[in-house]
Write a protein that holds these residues in place. Structure first.
Motif, short mmCIF file in Angstrom:
data_model
loop_
_atom_site.label_atom_id
_atom_site.label_comp_id
_atom_site.label_asym_id
_atom_site.label_seq_id
_atom_site.Cartn_x
_atom_site.Cartn_y
_atom_site.Cartn_z
N SER A 21 -13.31 -24.35 15.74
CA SER A 21 -13.59 -25.35 16.77
C SER A 21 -14.98 -25.97 16.60
O SER A 21 -15.96 -25.29 16.31
CB SER A 21 -13.50 -24.70 18.14
N ASP A 22 -15.05 -27.27 16.84
CA ASP A 22 -16.32 -28.00 16.78
C ASP A 22 -17.16 -27.80 18.05
O ASP A 22 -18.35 -28.07 18.05
CB ASP A 22 -16.08 -29.50 16.58
N TYR A 23 -16.54 -27.33 19.12
CA TYR A 23 -17.23 -27.16 20.39
C TYR A 23 -17.99 -25.83 20.48
O TYR A 23 -18.80 -25.66 21.37
CB TYR A 23 -16.23 -27.24 21.55
N PRO A 42 -21.45 -21.45 22.91
CA PRO A 42 -21.06 -22.86 22.78
C PRO A 42 -22.19 -23.71 22.22
O PRO A 42 -23.35 -23.30 22.19
CB PRO A 42 -20.75 -23.26 24.22
N ASN A 43 -21.83 -24.89 21.79
CA ASN A 43 -22.86 -25.89 21.47
C ASN A 43 -23.55 -26.23 22.79
O ASN A 43 -22.90 -26.31 23.83
CB ASN A 43 -22.23 -27.13 20.85
N GLU A 45 -24.59 -28.78 24.36
CA GLU A 45 -24.22 -29.94 25.18
C GLU A 45 -22.87 -29.77 25.88
O GLU A 45 -22.48 -30.62 26.69
CB GLU A 45 -24.20 -31.21 24.32
N ASN A 46 -22.14 -28.69 25.61
CA ASN A 46 -20.81 -28.51 26.19
C ASN A 46 -20.85 -27.64 27.45
O ASN A 46 -21.30 -26.51 27.41
CB ASN A 46 -19.87 -27.86 25.17
N VAL A 50 -15.47 -27.49 29.38
CA VAL A 50 -15.06 -27.90 28.03
C VAL A 50 -14.73 -26.66 27.20
O VAL A 50 -13.75 -26.64 26.45
CB VAL A 50 -16.17 -28.74 27.35
N ILE A 51 -15.54 -25.63 27.35
CA ILE A 51 -15.32 -24.38 26.60
C ILE A 51 -13.99 -23.75 27.01
O ILE A 51 -13.19 -23.35 26.16
CB ILE A 51 -16.48 -23.40 26.86
N GLU A 54 -11.10 -25.61 25.63
CA GLU A 54 -10.96 -25.35 24.20
C GLU A 54 -10.28 -23.99 23.97
O GLU A 54 -9.44 -23.86 23.08
CB GLU A 54 -12.34 -25.38 23.52
#
Length: 111
Positions: A21-23, A42-43, A45-46, A50-51, A54
């Motif tokens: 996953s990119d997130y 997580p990144n 900004e997420n 959003v997590i 995902e």
């Protein structure tokens, strides 16, 4: 060659989807007292929504074509890391007739 159950195959696909996953920066799985826990970094900004979306998307890919359901519960946030309890559940089937004339009675199914 090892033959995997639907449950094991679904969990493998789920893990692979989350790792790719990119997130998510980092994903780790740990088992305590027989229960699987998911540690997600997580990144930045997420947000949490959003997590979680995902995680649900990855679970849906793993469960596709299988008779499984996802049980996911948020446990805690550890600094920047989120911890979830994740389980794939196999639906229960009735194994005997209870005599209550149920619609899903075992007498009405083919073995």
């Amino acid at each position: 060659m090892t033959i995997l159950t639907d449950h094991e195959r679904a969990f493998q696909i789920f893990q692979k989807q989350l790792i790719e996953s990119d997130y998510l920066k980092e994903v780790r799985f740990k088992t305590y007292a027989g229960l699987p826990f998911l540690y997600v970094l997580p990144n930045p900004e997420n947000p949490r929504e959003v997590i979680e979306n995902e995680i649900k998307r990855a679970a849906a890919k793993g469960m596709k074509g299988k008779s499984l359901t996802l049980t996911m519960s948020f446990v805690r946030k550890n600094q920047a890391e989120y911890v979830y309890r994740i389980r794939f559940l196999v639906p229960q089937r009735k194994m005997f007739c209870c005599g209550n004339l149920c619609d899903d009675c075992i007498r009405f199914t083919n073995p």
